[in-house]
Design an enzyme around this catalytic site. Structure first.
Site, PDB file in Angstrom:
ATOM      1  CD  GLU A   1     -13.867  25.141  -0.277  1.00  0.00           C
ATOM      2  OE1 GLU A   1     -12.513  24.832  -1.107  1.00  0.00           O
ATOM      3  OE2 GLU A   1     -14.696  25.719  -0.824  1.00  0.00           O
TER       4      GLU A   1
ATOM      5  CG  PHE B   1      -9.381  34.131   3.913  1.00  0.00           C
ATOM      6  CD1 PHE B   1      -9.383  34.793   3.898  1.00  0.00           C
ATOM      7  CD2 PHE B   1      -9.075  33.058   4.833  1.00  0.00           C
ATOM      8  CE1 PHE B   1      -9.751  35.933   5.103  1.00  0.00           C
ATOM      9  CE2 PHE B   1      -9.250  33.241   6.604  1.00  0.00           C
ATOM     10  CZ  PHE B   1      -9.864  35.232   5.960  1.00  0.00           C
ATOM     11  CG  HIS B   2     -10.790  29.366  -3.445  1.00  0.00           C
ATOM     12  ND1 HIS B   2     -11.179  30.369  -4.830  1.00  0.00           N
ATOM     13  CD2 HIS B   2      -9.787  28.321  -3.435  1.00  0.00           C
ATOM     14  CE1 HIS B   2     -10.629  29.636  -4.922  1.00  0.00           C
ATOM     15  NE2 HIS B   2      -9.894  28.698  -4.981  1.00  0.00           N
TER      16      HIS B   2
ATOM     17  CD1 TRP C   1      -7.455  24.997  -2.787  1.00  0.00           C
ATOM     18  CD2 TRP C   1      -5.339  24.323  -3.820  1.00  0.00           C
ATOM     19  NE1 TRP C   1      -7.427  25.020  -4.400  1.00  0.00           N
ATOM     20  CE2 TRP C   1      -6.437  24.518  -5.179  1.00  0.00           C
ATOM     21  CE3 TRP C   1      -4.286  23.651  -3.532  1.00  0.00           C
ATOM     22  CZ2 TRP C   1      -5.771  24.168  -5.800  1.00  0.00           C
ATOM     23  CZ3 TRP C   1      -4.184  23.536  -5.083  1.00  0.00           C
ATOM     24  CH2 TRP C   1      -4.806  23.593  -5.783  1.00  0.00           C
TER      25      TRP C   1
ATOM     26  NE  ARG D   1     -14.801  19.679  -0.234  1.00  0.00           N
ATOM     27  CZ  ARG D   1     -14.747  21.252  -0.983  1.00  0.00           C
ATOM     28  NH1 ARG D   1     -15.190  21.389  -2.227  1.00  0.00           N
ATOM     29  NH2 ARG D   1     -12.949  21.557  -1.613  1.00  0.00           N
TER      30      ARG D   1
ATOM     31  CD  GLU E   1     -14.852  23.096  -8.739  1.00  0.00           C
ATOM     32  OE1 GLU E   1     -13.494  24.208  -8.330  1.00  0.00           O
ATOM     33  OE2 GLU E   1     -15.303  22.622  -8.473  1.00  0.00           O
TER      34      GLU E   1
ATOM     35  CG  ASN F   1     -17.502  19.183  -6.242  1.00  0.00           C
ATOM     36  OD1 ASN F   1     -17.581  20.096  -7.479  1.00  0.00           O
ATOM     37  ND2 ASN F   1     -16.430  19.924  -5.503  1.00  0.00           N
ATOM     38  CD  GLU F   2     -12.447  18.986  -7.920  1.00  0.00           C
ATOM     39  OE1 GLU F   2     -11.979  19.386  -6.547  1.00  0.00           O
ATOM     40  OE2 GLU F   2     -11.999  19.996  -8.263  1.00  0.00           O
TER      41      GLU F   2
HETATM   42  C1  GAL Z   1     -12.240  22.109  -5.950  1.00  0.00           C
HETATM   43  C2  GAL Z   1     -13.342  21.650  -5.336  1.00  0.00           C
HETATM   44  C3  GAL Z   1     -14.661  23.166  -5.237  1.00  0.00           C
HETATM   45  C4  GAL Z   1     -13.255  24.072  -4.617  1.00  0.00           C
HETATM   46  C5  GAL Z   1     -12.020  24.341  -5.289  1.00  0.00           C
HETATM   47  C6  GAL Z   1     -11.379  25.085  -4.721  1.00  0.00           C
HETATM   48  O1  GAL Z   1     -11.232  21.520  -6.227  1.00  0.00           O
HETATM   49  O2  GAL Z   1     -14.456  20.861  -6.509  1.00  0.00           O
HETATM   50  O3  GAL Z   1     -14.855  22.651  -4.589  1.00  0.00           O
HETATM   51  O4  GAL Z   1     -12.995  23.450  -3.016  1.00  0.00           O
HETATM   52  O5  GAL Z   1     -11.183  23.425  -5.130  1.00  0.00           O
HETATM   53  O6  GAL Z   1      -9.811  25.229  -5.512  1.00  0.00           O
END
Ligand code: GAL
Length: 669
Positions: A363, A365-366, A323, A118, A315, A156-157
């Site tokens: 993502e 396993f988040h 990650w 992304r 968030e 986003n970010e």
């Molecule tokens: C952020 C991001 C989210 C998601 C998250 C995972 O940096 O904005 O979309 O990826 O990390 O920790």
């Protein structure tokens, strides 16, 4: 500087905001019904919708399919859940990447990003900008006037993937930016010191971004960092303008990534373009003090709002992220403790990434508010409990953190300048230096604000200038004025070394603060790995020491032993009637920094609470809200008076804070 933050009347939710990124597009529609049931049960009042939905809204060039989004927007409306509607520009659709491969960003080694992640777009690409603004406009027209669409979440970010692009389009935009900044080549050559290696430019067209891995002119590198931040800001502003044209009344924000390191873009300089300043914060592992990392980011966020207005935690995670090499699950109680710490530090909301843990995609396993296992889990039970707590804390909304006693100066430009290019000790990290100082005062339970060079310094007792490698004359003058007005300034090693062009200030380091300090460094004496130093007062440290000469300052501590033995290490100079300027030439270890910090502030009541308890205060005109966060493993008792808001118990005298839990006491001012 003008600021445009909304006041509390237009905060997007009527209570503290509670919710998450919501990605219903990943699920069948029968799951959506379960989502809103669980959201309602948990007290969720807002979700960020559509962040990565471009490819599902605009299914082919100019061809829109709104059906699924219409349906989910209606479903959320019917259930009273507000929408922080995201422009979907973080993730361009596959058809756009295929038809315009030139929009993909290029790394410093000239490798172009492949599709599949992304933020895979060049911030300077006019092609991308055109497509992005078209989808933003279409989205705003379709949903901007729905009652429960309460805020815009731009992309986003920004910069998380495309923070620096070195492609030819970016190079041309960089040259234009340089022409606007310097006007003439002579001015640029002078600012960059291009006579070095005979690099003097004869034409703007000859300038290229700092591509490749070999040593580059640090002044060029710094300007490229500034340019890259400005390009992404320009993108944000272009989207913001489209949104404001359609819905002038709705707040617009984008989610920052403010932590302890220099940021990918210059958030403090972006903040004035946000109606609400929003942050994403993730603790990292291993980190011996994740709770201090939370405090540090919160203390930074408040300096980006006007007069310590609330900001929004956009968030964080309910438990593990996905990650890191080893993704640590949060311990029992940590989800709630982290969340309420952010509120104690000034956030009027608690949002997570994300609502429901993904089955597929990068993502998988988040953690999320609804784990893979479902609602019958500790995480989801804590999510519901947190929802109840936040409802009880509604009166906290709009209150502000009182003026802190300690200000710590932080500047992204200084951080970039320190991080890039060769240095006397390439293991010095700006974020680490600042965070170590923050930690010392945090351990004393001091109220702290992490200030910007242009923040108002009045009202603080102590102003710390840690590792502010780059400092312009104006910042140096403002620091001096603070001391002259009676404040204590503490300047650490490797501050004020270069000017705004990244050129060394001559005549003794730190050139920007030398006169104020009445002392200077003649030569840096970085230590080798494993080496340590001690001072004659017993303090010790590693990594950095200096040969210091003293003018009219007094010596507080000297190096002991070794080739610096007997030379000054810490000095102090009285300034004006009551001020002083302290110089700390060495990288002290945490116990020494704690002792030093203790000697710099006057005693406070907060320092007397049991160890492991963090005290955070928010105040409205009529009331004080005191957050007691017990980070320790034992129940403790603190002194308090008022109503405990989470358990609804009135307190007079002793209040028990169970291990790992938080209590919030409401009292008169
Ligand atoms: C952020 C991001 C989210 C998601 C998250 C995972 O940096 O904005 O979309 O990826 O990390 O920790």
């Amino acid at each position: 500087m003008t600021w445009s933050h909304v006041d509390n009347a237009s905060w997007p939710t009527s209570g503290l905001s509670y919710g998450a990124d919501y990605n219903p597009e990943q699920w069948d529609k029968d799951v959506w019904k379960d989502d809103v049931r669980l959201m309602t049960q948990a007290g969720v009042n807002i979700v960020s919708l559509g962040i990565f939905s471009w490819g599902l809204i605009e299914v082919a060039d100019g061809e829109f399919d709104w059906d699924w989004m219409d349906e989910i927007v209606d479903l959320l409306a019917d259930n009273g859940i507000a929408i922080d509607l995201a422009t979907p520009t973080a993730a361009p659709p596959s058809w756009l990447l295929a038809s315009h491969p030139e929009i993909r960003p290029v790394d410093h080694d000239m490798q172009q990003h492949w599709p599949g992640a992304r933020l895979g777009w060049c911030p300077s690409s006019p092609v991308f900008r055109t497509y992005a603004l078209r989808v933003v406009r279409a989205l705003a027209d379709r949903y901007g006037h729905r009652d429960h669409v309460v805020m815009w979440h731009v992309s986003n970010e920004l910069g998380g993937g495309n923070g620096r692009c070195y492609c030819d389009t970016s190079a041309a935009a960089f040259r234009d930016w340089l022409e606007r900044r310097y006007g003439t080549l002579d001015a640029l050559n002078k600012a960059w010191g291009t006579a070095f290696w005979g690099h003097t430019y004869r034409d703007f067209a000859h300038i290229v971004p700092p591509r490749g891995n070999d040593a580059k002119n640090p002044s060029l590198v710094l300007d490229f960092d500034r340019f890259s931040s400005d390009e992404l800001l320009a993108h944000y502003l272009a989207e913001r303008e489209v949104l404001k044209n359609v819905t002038p009344e709705l707040p617009v924000t984008t989610n920052f990534m403010v932590g302890a390191e220099p940021d990918v873009v210059d958030y403090p300089r972006w903040a004035r373009h946000m109606d609400i300043v929003a942050n994403d914060h993730y603790t990292r592992s291993p980190d011996p003090l994740p709770e201090q990392d939370i405090a540090f980011s919160g203390d930074r966020m408040r300096a980006m709002t006007t007069q310590r207005r609330p900001w929004m935690l956009m968030e964080h995670s309910t438990s593990a992220v996905n990650w890191q090499p080893r993704n640590r699950a949060k311990t029992p109680g940590e989800l709630i403790r982290n969340s309420l710490s952010h509120v104690g530090h000034g956030s009027d909301g608690v949002l997570f990434f994300q609502w429901r843990a993904s089955r597929a995609g990068a993502e998988q396993f988040h953690s999320a508010m609804v784990p893979h296992v479902g609602e019958d889990t500790d995480v989801h039970r804590d999510v519901r409990k947190l929802g109840r707590y936040l409802q009880r804390l509604a009166p906290v909304m709009g209150s502000r953190t009182p003026q802190a006693r300690v200000g710590i100066l932080f500047d992204d430009e200084a951080g970039w300048a320190m991080a890039k290019g060769v240095k006397p000790n390439n293991h010095l990290a700006y974020g680490r230096i600042v965070r170590d100082w923050h930690c010392a005062f945090w351990r004393l339970n001091e109220s702290i604000e992490v200030l910007l060079p242009w923040s108002d310094f009045t009202g603080y007792e102590v102003l710390v200038v840690p590792g502010l490698f780059l400092s312009d004359d104006e910042t140096a003058a403002r620091v001096r004025t603070f001391a002259e007005a009676g404040g204590t300034v503490v300047v650490s090693f490797f501050s004020g070394i270069v000017d705004e062009h990244n050129q060394v200030r001559l005549g003794g380091y730190p050139g920007a603060f030398r006169e104020l300090l009445g002392a200077w460094c003649e030569e840096f004496r970085p230590l080798q790995e494993g080496e340590t130093f001690t001072l004659d007062n017993g303090w010790s440290g590693a990594e950095w020491a200096e040969l210091v000469r003293v003018g009219d300052a007094e010596v507080i501590a000297r190096y002991s032993g070794g080739h610096l033995g007997g030379h000054p290490a810490i000095t102090s100079r009285p300034v004006g009637a009551a001020g002083r300027a302290v110089y700390v030439s060495a990288a002290l270890d945490s116990d020494a920094l704690l002792a030093l910090a203790r000697s710099l502030v006057s005693p406070s009541e907060a320092a007397n609470v049991p160890s492991g308890v963090e005290v955070l205060v928010r105040r409205s005109d009529e009331e004080t809200f005191t957050f007691f966060v017990n980070h320790g493993g034992h129940d403790v008792v603190v002194r308090a008076q008022g109503l405990e808001m989470l358990t609804d118990v009135s307190v007079s005298g002793g209040l028990q804070i169970p291990a790992g839990e938080v209590r919030v006491v409401r009292s008169g001012t």
